[in-house]
Scaffold this motif. Sequence first.
Motif, mmCIF file in Angstrom:
data_model
loop_
_atom_site.group_PDB
_atom_site.id
_atom_site.type_symbol
_atom_site.label_atom_id
_atom_site.label_comp_id
_atom_site.label_asym_id
_atom_site.label_seq_id
_atom_site.Cartn_x
_atom_site.Cartn_y
_atom_site.Cartn_z
ATOM 1 N N CYS A 34 -18.209 -13.438 -8.237
ATOM 2 C CA CYS A 34 -19.219 -13.166 -7.220
ATOM 3 C C CYS A 34 -20.622 -13.008 -7.796
ATOM 4 C CB CYS A 34 -18.797 -12.427 -6.160
ATOM 5 S SG CYS A 34 -17.324 -12.892 -5.161
ATOM 6 N N SER A 180 -18.403 -0.822 -1.007
ATOM 7 C CA SER A 180 -19.801 -1.152 -0.393
ATOM 8 C C SER A 180 -19.624 -1.549 1.052
ATOM 9 C CB SER A 180 -20.512 -1.803 -0.845
ATOM 10 O OG SER A 180 -21.366 -1.336 -2.111
ATOM 11 N N VAL A 249 -15.974 -9.511 -0.707
ATOM 12 C CA VAL A 249 -17.267 -10.221 -0.100
ATOM 13 C C VAL A 249 -17.989 -9.224 0.226
ATOM 14 C CG1 VAL A 249 -18.184 -12.070 1.482
ATOM 15 C CG2 VAL A 249 -16.329 -12.644 -0.167
ATOM 16 N N ILE A 250 -17.402 -8.247 1.357
ATOM 17 C CA ILE A 250 -18.245 -7.475 1.958
ATOM 18 C C ILE A 250 -18.963 -6.450 0.848
ATOM 19 C CG2 ILE A 250 -17.981 -5.542 3.436
ATOM 20 C CD1 ILE A 250 -17.856 -7.601 5.065
ATOM 21 N N ASN A 252 -19.676 -7.007 -1.986
ATOM 22 C CA ASN A 252 -20.957 -7.825 -2.848
ATOM 23 C C ASN A 252 -22.099 -8.143 -1.958
ATOM 24 O OD1 ASN A 252 -20.481 -8.068 -5.602
ATOM 25 N ND2 ASN A 252 -18.428 -9.094 -4.840
ATOM 26 N N ILE A 253 -21.881 -8.223 -0.615
ATOM 27 C CA ILE A 253 -23.019 -8.455 0.158
ATOM 28 C C ILE A 253 -23.872 -7.275 0.858
ATOM 29 C CG2 ILE A 253 -22.325 -10.816 0.608
ATOM 30 C CD1 ILE A 253 -21.587 -9.850 3.337
ATOM 31 N N THR A 254 -23.396 -6.132 0.737
ATOM 32 C CA THR A 254 -23.794 -5.027 1.207
ATOM 33 C C THR A 254 -24.280 -3.810 0.290
ATOM 34 O OG1 THR A 254 -21.654 -4.153 1.619
ATOM 35 C CG2 THR A 254 -22.559 -5.201 3.517
ATOM 36 N N MET E 4 -26.268 -12.292 1.904
ATOM 37 C CA MET E 4 -26.049 -12.428 0.608
ATOM 38 C C MET E 4 -24.985 -13.432 0.374
ATOM 39 S SD MET E 4 -27.531 -11.170 -2.332
ATOM 40 C CE MET E 4 -26.878 -11.411 -4.014
ATOM 41 N N SER F 121 -24.375 -6.853 -6.509
ATOM 42 C CA SER F 121 -24.440 -8.316 -6.872
ATOM 43 C C SER F 121 -25.937 -8.593 -6.669
ATOM 44 C CB SER F 121 -23.722 -9.022 -5.514
ATOM 45 O OG SER F 121 -24.231 -8.604 -4.386
#
Lengths: 286, 174, 641, 126, 122, 358
Positions: A34, A180, A249-250, A252-254, E4, F121
């Motif tokens: 990711c 996260s 995914v969560i 990595n995006i938060t 993101m 990320s």
Amino acid sequence: MDIKSIIFVILALIFAPVAGGFLAGIDRRLTAWCQGRFGPPILQPFYDVFKLLGKDRQVVNTWQIFCAHIYLISSMLSLALFAMQSDLLMIFFVMTIGAVFMVIGALSTPSPYSQIGAQRELIQMLTYEPLLVIVFVGIYFVTGSFKISDIVAYDRPIFLILPLLYLVLTFALTIKLRKSPFDISACHHGHQEIVRGVLTEYSGPYLAILEIAHWYDIVLILAICSLFWTTSAIGMFFLLAITYLAEIVIDNITPRLTWKWMLTYVWAVGITLSLFNMALLYAKSF
Amino acid sequence: MGFFTKLLETSRVKSPWIVHFDCGSCNGCDIEILACLTPIYDVERFGILNIGNPKHADILIVSGTVNHRNAKVLRNVYDQMPEPRAVIAIGACGTSGGIFREAYNVVGGVDKVIPVDVYVPGCPAKPEAIIDGVVLALGKLKEQRTAKDTDSLAAELHQAREFYANRADRQVVE
Amino acid sequence: MVSQMVWVSIVLPFLAAIGCLIDSKPLRSILVVGTGVAVSLASLLLVQGQAFSLNPETIFGIPADGLIAVLDFALLFVILGISYQLKNKLIAVLTVLQIIPLAFLELFLHGAENTAPSIYGDQLSMIMSLIISIIGSLICIYGLSYMEEHEHHLHVEKSRQGRFFFFMVLFLGAMNGLVFANNLLWLYFFWEVTTLCSFMLIKHDGTDIAVANATRALWMNMLGGVAFILGLVILRAKGLPLALQELISTPGVASLALLPVGLLCFAGFTKSAQVPFQSWLCGAMVAPTPVSALLHSSTMVKAGVYLVIRLAPAFAGTLFSHYVALFGAFTFLTTALLAISQSNGKKILAYSTISNLGMIIACAGINTPAAMAAAILLIVFHAISKGLMFLCVGTIEQRIGSRDIEDMRGLIRIMPRTAMIAVIGMVTMFLPPFGALLSKWMAVEASARLPLVVLMLAIGSAFTMVFWGRWLGLVMTSVMGEAQEPEEQSPLVRVPLVILAAAAIVVSFVAPGLYSAMVLPVLERFYSTDLYIAAQGVFINNIGMFAVFPIFLVMVLGVAWAARASSGKRVHQRAYSTPYVAGLQDPANPQRIGFKGPLGQWANFTTSNYYMDAWIGEGRISGWINLISSGILIILLTGVL
Amino acid sequence: MALETKNIAKTQLQAEVASLKAVGYRFVTLSCVDLGDSFDLIYHFDRELQMTHLRITVLKGDTVPSISNIYFAALCIENEIKDFFGISFDGLILDFGGHFYLEEEVKRYPFCKVSVKEPQAAKEGN
Amino acid sequence: MFDMTRTIIANFFSKAHTRLYPLQTREPFPNVRGNLFNNIEECILCGMCQKRCPSQCITVDKESQTWQVDPYACVYCGVCVEHCPVHCLFMESPYRKPAAEKVMNRLVQVQGPAKKTKGAAQ
Amino acid sequence: MSTIIPFGPQHPVLPEPLHLKITLKDEIVTDAIPMLGYVHRGLETLVSIKDLDQMVQVVERVCGICSCIHAHTYCMCVEGILGIEIPKRAEFLRIIWSELHRMHSHLLWLGLLADAFGMESLFMHCWRIRERVMDVMEATAGNRVIISINKVGGVRRDLSPDQLRWIAQVLDELERELDAIKPVLTNDYTVKKRTVGVGVLTKEQAYELGAVGPTLRGSGVAQDVRMTGYGAYKFIDFEPVVEKDGDSYARTMVRFRELYQAIDIVRQLIRKLPDGELSVKVKAAKPEGEIVCRSEQPRGELLYYVKGNGSKFLERVRIRTPTFANVPPLLAMLPGIEMADVPVVALSIDPCISCTER
């Protein structure tokens, strides 16, 4: 308790850390993807744990060792109880022993980071525990029993009846996985204002013990997730796979959020979702 | 038994966790160390994690010159690492004091304070060089060492401090 | 045989109490210890038998009912006198409000002839009696050495221990009477005796704050007393028997006598300090620690929940019952929350007590066999662990001079013995496989059909874990190799502590047996479905199971293994490392915990729990809690009208 | 290329700085040069990218009034100069006592080419 | 909250950006200032590099005809290369490898261009 | 009833050794006292042993991240005292590299900020695209970080037309990658939760406490030393980036928008790049006199005070770095915020401790 369940328990105890380790390895690999990286080998978590087991022992006080062991024992016990298909709520309470002892271990060291980590860990537990209980109560609402044997025997996927409660369960899963935005008390890569929170003062073999116990916990929580689709193995697999991917995914995006936000947000959303789901159930039953 | 020893050795080589201490560096080496973690170099391929806590770490990466204030910190950080451990000095400053050797508050390279296993030259050292350095240090991790006697080093440090405290590149009269 | 035992447990303390007034230390010690042993034995012997009832016509040749009536009036006039002394009009009014209905009841209302036995003892009474007699006595015995130290500490010139032990021992008798009384007028008498005793004990030290808090305790309990006597008047007016067992076993009583039952429950709420009456119990913390221990664990507050549990079958299945559950759960939730904001150890214990009582009352309101089992078991386990905790805090306070849990950080190296016992006490309060958690588990499963209640119980139990967990952890804060000071404990302190600690573990272990032998018979009288069966150490009913023995077994082995791994032999001194302080520790002196901070100054390790005063400070949310709970209470009481 | 500075006396400093602040100047920094037997202290100020400089000259061993009460930002630089040159500032808000940067091992006042007698108090401290 | 996601998904499905360094090495860019060498046979041991070096890491000894650089103190600025009058100093693109021991880069001139330059001068 | 935290010098969040003794009550910072000196080398004293050409290499190593601008400013000072005019092409090239430095510095900082609030990320993304800038640096200047491109009198390397085209290409690529993360920074709920309203520095405070650079501009003061038109900036059109709110979010946005601005400036420079010499010969310079020069670093205003005494060794080089000026505002911002926000606020001034302590 018959021979079959004993074998089942033994298998669960042996394979849970293996599964947990592989899961952690896959998790790290996928996270790396990711982030556009190549990522570590899948067996990396095992290397880490073996290496830690072979390091010099170093402790601040002996309570740490005691607490680490108790954490491991209680995690194993709760998984064994799950394998024996006993009571969900009881398993949850047994799991609490471990969580509490990890906090105690952290509080027993006079280190500011560890202390703050312990306080935050307590707040994390405060956040997810009621949610888990509510989820169990929801399952009971549907199946009429807290016993896993009865839940497994239920003839429809519970997920379809309690989708919102499953969402609530994933909150708890995120907290338990230390991902996260809820990696507040300790996070995996350790770039945190409180170093590694509760894990700061643990090192070497004792850190490895905590890691193994953590794997047991993860497997247990995923096992609880799997109860939401007991009618077919494929459904169960997809449910878990999608859940875990969503977690990655969560993650990595938060960014990491603060505990105040966590407490208010998770409770508000979690309780609303579960009450809403319950209300739906009620509405359906009439 | 042999199997477990081998397993342990493999694990040690495959999972070096690093703690990075910036010991008065100009940030050049620090950002190169951080760059190693990033997608282009991605040292997590080798199981390297920047763990940030000496108690969890196997390898101490030090960049920059040692001065009188951070020498104590460096020593403390090193002391908190459990064996087996290795130390890598990064950059011209870390290995010898670099361009700042003659400045008054500089003790010198990292090896003035703690035993260094690998020297990575460069100003700043390139990420590739740092990866090479870590790989070189892995050899040190393989052997199980017990806490080594570092008293002689402490004496050396004391000498170095004395020397740097009393050297006469500034004339001072009463 | 049974009757002797009952008399021993009720009357002997009354007599011994009078003996305690004689100012002689050896005599007092003998009397307290002797009474304790005697009542304990009596209660133990009683357990052997089945349910029984007695109807003594006379006590020492005096007609029993008449004697009780006279004593009742005497008691009320004493309280009236106290109110005059305190110049407190409220108490005076409340007392008068009791004297008038009582007189009205005794003189004018002659309902059906009271044929019911005045004394009735079933397993519930026996359990209560066991708790009162054994734990109460242990607390009194502990009190002997505590009060010596206490008076020494306060520089009291003339010992007031005579009076103190008079009320302490009297308390035991009154409580025993309360649990065995079947005649509600008798029960009322003992009820008021406990009120008076608690008042006198709370104000024992005589400081202004003690008097103020005692006064508050008195008026709140008198409020309950008023409700109690009003309930009795209405009962008699409706022609219902003034006897507990007959009342609850009367068919259709729920529709007939909901109002008086509601009033009696209200009396129970005040006595067991449910919100909004929690302040009296928290205020009672000013009293010497044995008093707090006695009030919290085995007596006083347990009287309230006992009455509610007793009456529960009478209101089973009504809306009132649901409200009681909600009310109890609300108390459980909010007082657990308040406990988080406290750093005063005794305050935490006080809120935890109220919280547990709330849970018991919630269980009574849920009113299923599982919930009732939870309620009764929780009374037992809470009494043991809470008594233990109070005695520990008392001991700690006398040594370190503070009740603040922040000051107990690292207690394990100052008083290793007491700290270990306190740790056992705390662990038994909130972790499986111990009884308190077993009961909590039962309560949650029983409440699963009431979403709001189960939500409150779930959140409340998480709060519980927070305040116990951090206290438990900070007691252990220490570093390896620190010099431990040897700890001296007087036998009068150690014996009660060790017995209670052992009891906390052992009774939890035998919980299945206890349940089968003592709780099941009580439940079977009123409920027939969904009962737990405790076979082979596992509680099972059709919705859940709790494996007490297996968990115990694994955890005992686990603790042994962990203890072995962390024992001094296995961990070398060389393994010690200073805590991580960003590399600023003092290498020359590794036992010195802290870091070298700015300006070259040494900063000692300092830390504190999160009390979140800004969010949930006592002063901030108490008002809201009282408001909401008063609301629930009003709905509850108007509901029964 | 010369630097245009306004030479002022030590006693005027506080008043001058306060008046600069009143007209909206921002404190930039303070430079110090060792002149042998005295120090040059140059105060740099800026207003909308226009700089103005004040210069005071103090003898070694003299104290200078601190302007950290006027500009809090002067705190760091005054401590730094105290470390480097041993100039004492009167009324420093947070005084690191000459250990802002330097540990005990380092010789005192490393930036002085020739340092005159150390202040009496400091010497006793040693 | 999900802003993101697109980047993540894109990364997930594209090839990793990682240069698998020890397995695949990238060609160093030309003119990168790497390891410092001296073409010692052409060196006139004039000491200009020693004088110019900001890090004082070069030692030139005419007596023993040695030119020595401390690669662990060298800051790889390239000033010496620029100031070398005979252009015998050069910097290779590859960087200097890490080592477990500090080894000086010591070069001894066996037969230098000294005569030639002398002759040229005369 | 408080917890005291030693924040640094060795701490995973702060890559640099800065120590803050932080006092917390329920995770709210009540007090923060700094301790510096862990990176102090005393390199200003090196003027007495390194001549003015060697000092270029020394001042470059004041800070690795903005080394080019340090050297540029130092050279401006020396050239100013000597009264040298350097070729126009050299001035342009200096600024190209300076702006590339600004880009890599801001990207690096953005990554570190992401790391501070735990978004791995984003950290990876920022550092990945930063590598493109580093490649440019390595290929054109010969080193990745400390590029040693300035010398007194001009620059040491030239950019070929091929390289310029490549740079333009890299800039386009960079702009695309930045666009990809733009919504994350401007829009994302969780990111905003961590930055909006955290560590507020009002306009008055910022001015009074002497904040510089993005910290000052984040508080609504349009002050950018590049507006004085030193070097080649006088030939370039640009507006200083200003945000009003003064919180961490505003400072983030200033730096993020400055990335676009830097891309734009480099494009302009490439377009306007004149032909000519790379440097002028400076023979046996013996400067005398004193001068103050300022320039805009990625972190803010940099000030050099140089005094020459008529020999090839300078009398005094005094460096006031932007972080040094931003420390008092940081101390003013810390009390009252949460412990979890300390790294975010500390990074929002983009601390460069090695600059600060020299």
